[in-house]
Design a protein around this motif. Structure first.
Motif, PDB file in Angstrom:
ATOM      1  N   ALA A  91       0.846  -1.194   0.000  1.00  0.00           N
ATOM      2  CA  ALA A  91       0.000   0.000   0.000  1.00  0.00           C
ATOM      3  C   ALA A  91       0.880   1.243   0.000  1.00  0.00           C
ATOM      4  CB  ALA A  91      -0.912   0.010   1.222  1.00  0.00           C
ATOM      5  N   ALA A  92       0.495   2.240  -0.805  1.00  0.00           N
ATOM      6  CA  ALA A  92       1.230   3.511  -0.860  1.00  0.00           C
ATOM      7  C   ALA A  92       0.236   4.649  -0.654  1.00  0.00           C
ATOM      8  CB  ALA A  92       1.941   3.659  -2.199  1.00  0.00           C
ATOM      9  N   VAL A  93       0.530   5.532   0.292  1.00  0.00           N
ATOM     10  CA  VAL A  93      -0.423   6.573   0.667  1.00  0.00           C
ATOM     11  C   VAL A  93       0.311   7.877   0.925  1.00  0.00           C
ATOM     12  CG1 VAL A  93      -0.317   5.903   3.093  1.00  0.00           C
ATOM     13  CG2 VAL A  93      -2.332   7.106   2.240  1.00  0.00           C
ATOM     14  N   GLU A  94      -0.345   8.995   0.613  1.00  0.00           N
ATOM     15  CA  GLU A  94       0.268  10.306   0.830  1.00  0.00           C
ATOM     16  C   GLU A  94      -0.811  11.340   1.141  1.00  0.00           C
ATOM     17  OE1 GLU A  94       1.922  11.991  -2.789  1.00  0.00           O
ATOM     18  OE2 GLU A  94       0.719  10.583  -3.966  1.00  0.00           O
ATOM     19  N   GLY A  95      -0.392  12.471   1.692  1.00  0.00           N
ATOM     20  CA  GLY A  95      -1.316  13.560   1.961  1.00  0.00           C
ATOM     21  C   GLY A  95      -2.305  13.232   3.065  1.00  0.00           C
ATOM     22  N   THR A  96      -3.452  13.882   3.008  1.00  0.00           N
ATOM     23  CA  THR A  96      -4.519  13.661   3.984  1.00  0.00           C
ATOM     24  C   THR A  96      -5.521  12.679   3.408  1.00  0.00           C
ATOM     25  OG1 THR A  96      -4.254  15.907   4.861  1.00  0.00           O
ATOM     26  CG2 THR A  96      -6.337  14.776   5.324  1.00  0.00           C
ATOM     27  N   CYS A  97      -5.692  11.554   4.063  1.00  0.00           N
ATOM     28  CA  CYS A  97      -6.584  10.510   3.565  1.00  0.00           C
ATOM     29  C   CYS A  97      -7.520  10.059   4.687  1.00  0.00           C
ATOM     30  CB  CYS A  97      -5.796   9.313   3.058  1.00  0.00           C
ATOM     31  SG  CYS A  97      -4.801   9.654   1.591  1.00  0.00           S
ATOM     32  N   GLY A  98      -8.734   9.757   4.297  1.00  0.00           N
ATOM     33  CA  GLY A  98      -9.708   9.300   5.283  1.00  0.00           C
ATOM     34  C   GLY A  98     -10.475   8.099   4.772  1.00  0.00           C
ATOM     35  N   ARG A 111       3.626  -1.171   3.839  1.00  0.00           N
ATOM     36  CA  ARG A 111       2.976   0.127   3.706  1.00  0.00           C
ATOM     37  C   ARG A 111       4.013   1.240   3.559  1.00  0.00           C
ATOM     38  NH1 ARG A 111       0.454  -3.397   7.162  1.00  0.00           N
ATOM     39  NH2 ARG A 111       2.254  -3.108   8.500  1.00  0.00           N
ATOM     40  N   ILE A 112       3.860   2.030   2.491  1.00  0.00           N
ATOM     41  CA  ILE A 112       4.781   3.130   2.192  1.00  0.00           C
ATOM     42  C   ILE A 112       3.998   4.436   2.252  1.00  0.00           C
ATOM     43  CG2 ILE A 112       6.452   4.041   0.538  1.00  0.00           C
ATOM     44  CD1 ILE A 112       6.394   1.246  -0.811  1.00  0.00           C
ATOM     45  N   ALA A 113       4.579   5.451   2.900  1.00  0.00           N
ATOM     46  CA  ALA A 113       3.893   6.735   3.042  1.00  0.00           C
ATOM     47  C   ALA A 113       4.749   7.875   2.534  1.00  0.00           C
ATOM     48  CB  ALA A 113       3.536   6.984   4.503  1.00  0.00           C
ATOM     49  N   GLY A 114       4.073   8.905   2.017  1.00  0.00           N
ATOM     50  CA  GLY A 114       4.749  10.148   1.694  1.00  0.00           C
ATOM     51  C   GLY A 114       4.986  10.947   2.974  1.00  0.00           C
ATOM     52  N   PRO A 115       5.864  11.946   2.943  1.00  0.00           N
ATOM     53  CA  PRO A 115       6.252  12.669   4.166  1.00  0.00           C
ATOM     54  C   PRO A 115       5.144  13.483   4.803  1.00  0.00           C
ATOM     55  CG  PRO A 115       7.206  13.697   2.210  1.00  0.00           C
ATOM     56  CD  PRO A 115       6.606  12.414   1.751  1.00  0.00           C
ATOM     57  N   GLY A 116       4.066  13.783   4.082  1.00  0.00           N
ATOM     58  CA  GLY A 116       3.002  14.610   4.651  1.00  0.00           C
ATOM     59  C   GLY A 116       1.757  13.833   5.037  1.00  0.00           C
ATOM     60  N   LEU A 117       1.895  12.556   5.280  1.00  0.00           N
ATOM     61  CA  LEU A 117       0.723  11.719   5.544  1.00  0.00           C
ATOM     62  C   LEU A 117      -0.023  12.135   6.815  1.00  0.00           C
ATOM     63  CD1 LEU A 117      -1.016   9.175   4.956  1.00  0.00           C
ATOM     64  CD2 LEU A 117       0.588   7.917   6.427  1.00  0.00           C
ATOM     65  N   SER A 118      -1.360  12.163   6.705  1.00  0.00           N
ATOM     66  CA  SER A 118      -2.244  12.312   7.861  1.00  0.00           C
ATOM     67  C   SER A 118      -3.468  11.438   7.611  1.00  0.00           C
ATOM     68  CB  SER A 118      -2.672  13.762   8.050  1.00  0.00           C
ATOM     69  OG  SER A 118      -3.541  13.898   9.165  1.00  0.00           O
ATOM     70  N   ASP A 168       5.481   1.306   7.210  1.00  0.00           N
ATOM     71  CA  ASP A 168       6.773   0.617   7.260  1.00  0.00           C
ATOM     72  C   ASP A 168       7.904   1.436   6.655  1.00  0.00           C
ATOM     73  OD1 ASP A 168       5.767  -1.965   8.290  1.00  0.00           O
ATOM     74  OD2 ASP A 168       4.715  -2.056   6.383  1.00  0.00           O
ATOM     75  N   GLN A 169       7.582   2.319   5.722  1.00  0.00           N
ATOM     76  CA  GLN A 169       8.615   3.091   5.021  1.00  0.00           C
ATOM     77  C   GLN A 169       8.064   4.459   4.666  1.00  0.00           C
ATOM     78  OE1 GLN A 169       9.930   1.255   1.360  1.00  0.00           O
ATOM     79  NE2 GLN A 169      11.033   3.072   0.669  1.00  0.00           N
ATOM     80  N   VAL A 170       8.915   5.480   4.781  1.00  0.00           N
ATOM     81  CA  VAL A 170       8.558   6.836   4.363  1.00  0.00           C
ATOM     82  C   VAL A 170       9.460   7.209   3.189  1.00  0.00           C
ATOM     83  CG1 VAL A 170       8.378   9.254   5.045  1.00  0.00           C
ATOM     84  CG2 VAL A 170       7.890   7.444   6.712  1.00  0.00           C
ATOM     85  N   SER A 171       8.856   7.742   2.123  1.00  0.00           N
ATOM     86  CA  SER A 171       9.630   8.072   0.937  1.00  0.00           C
ATOM     87  C   SER A 171       9.119   9.357   0.296  1.00  0.00           C
ATOM     88  CB  SER A 171       9.563   6.926  -0.081  1.00  0.00           C
ATOM     89  OG  SER A 171      10.231   7.268  -1.279  1.00  0.00           O
ATOM     90  N   GLU A 172      10.055  10.163  -0.181  1.00  0.00           N
ATOM     91  CA  GLU A 172       9.700  11.366  -0.928  1.00  0.00           C
ATOM     92  C   GLU A 172       9.158  11.020  -2.314  1.00  0.00           C
ATOM     93  OE1 GLU A 172       9.884  14.576  -0.142  1.00  0.00           O
ATOM     94  OE2 GLU A 172      11.026  14.623   1.743  1.00  0.00           O
TER      95      GLU A 172
END
Length: 238
Positions: A91-98, A111-118, A168-172
């Motif tokens: 799973a890859a997610v970024e920004g504000t998600c609900g 699970r991979i996230a962008g730096p601004g995840l909320s 699990d991982q944060v990536s730009e």
């Protein structure tokens, strides 16, 4: 945004990429998951399923909205079906998600996230949605920390998501991170992954003596699989 499988965002030999919009109606999201599961049945081993979420600031806070209990049941069934695939789920997610994003993150293997995840939590009139997200939270992070989130928090910020193991991982660069993960995690994407996943799930609640037989059966299967692989596999000679 279109919700559904999209082979243009991932080299086909690596697996399936599905773009999901958490603001989509529940039936559309359920149909997307069912379609992914159908397509996954035709994938070769060593392929992955990638769930890609994009930020949607205008998503309604409430989840899942005006739906029937049968629609909720179909959603939970589709989510469980995805969890039981032989393929590794990224799973890859970024920004504000609900909406359903937390549900889907907890169902993924990596699970991979962008730096601004909320992550906006699924709430209705201030109360956390009582679906199987509750169950997955407790299984994933433990009762005490899950209680804090469910009863008191309204969002999970990136720092907490990382500390809790929801990320699990944060990536730009999510595209590059997804590609790398698909190559690396795809090596483990087969029926054995599903078996390990199930053993991990059951370990959270099973008594030792009850779990022993299941694990021994899995070990016996693994020994026979390695033996059948031939002498070129060092594991088979041990």
């Amino acid at each position: 945004m279109k919700t559904g499988p999209d082979r243009t965002g991932l080299p086909e030999e690596l697996g399936i990429l599905v773009r999901l919009d958490g603001g989509s109606p529940l039936p559309a999201l359920t149909a997307a998951l069912d379609e992914v599961c159908e397509q996954a049945g035709g994938l070769r081993e060593r392929a992955v399923v990638v769930l890609r979420f994009t930020p949607a600031p205008l998503q309604p806070r409430e989840w899942p909205g005006a739906v029937s209990i049968q629609e909720v049941k179909r959603w939970e069934r589709a989510l469980r079906r995805m969890e039981q695939l032989d393929h590794v789920i990224i799973a890859a997610v970024e920004g504000t998600c609900g909406g359903p994003v937390l549900d889907l993150l907890l169902a993924a293997d990596y699970r991979i996230a962008g730096p601004g995840l909320s992550l906006l939590l699924p709430v209705n009139a201030g109360h956390f949605w009582p679906g199987m997200t509750l169950y997955r939270l407790v299984q994933h992070i433990g009762l005490a920390r899950a209680r804090r989130i469910v009863l008191w928090d309204s969002a999970i910020e990136l720092h907490d998501a990382t500390e809790l193991g929801i990320v699990d991982q944060v990536s730009e660069d999510l595209t590059e991170a997804v590609h790398t993960a698909a190559v690396l995690r795809g090596r483990l994407s087969d029926r054995e992954t599903r078996i390990r996943r199930r053993l991990l799930e059951e370990a959270a609640s099973a008594e030792y003596d009850d779990a022993l037989g299941v694990h021994l059966a899995a070990c016996d299967r693994e020994l026979r699989r390695l033996s059948d692989s031939g002498p070129e596999h060092p594991e088979a000679a041990r």
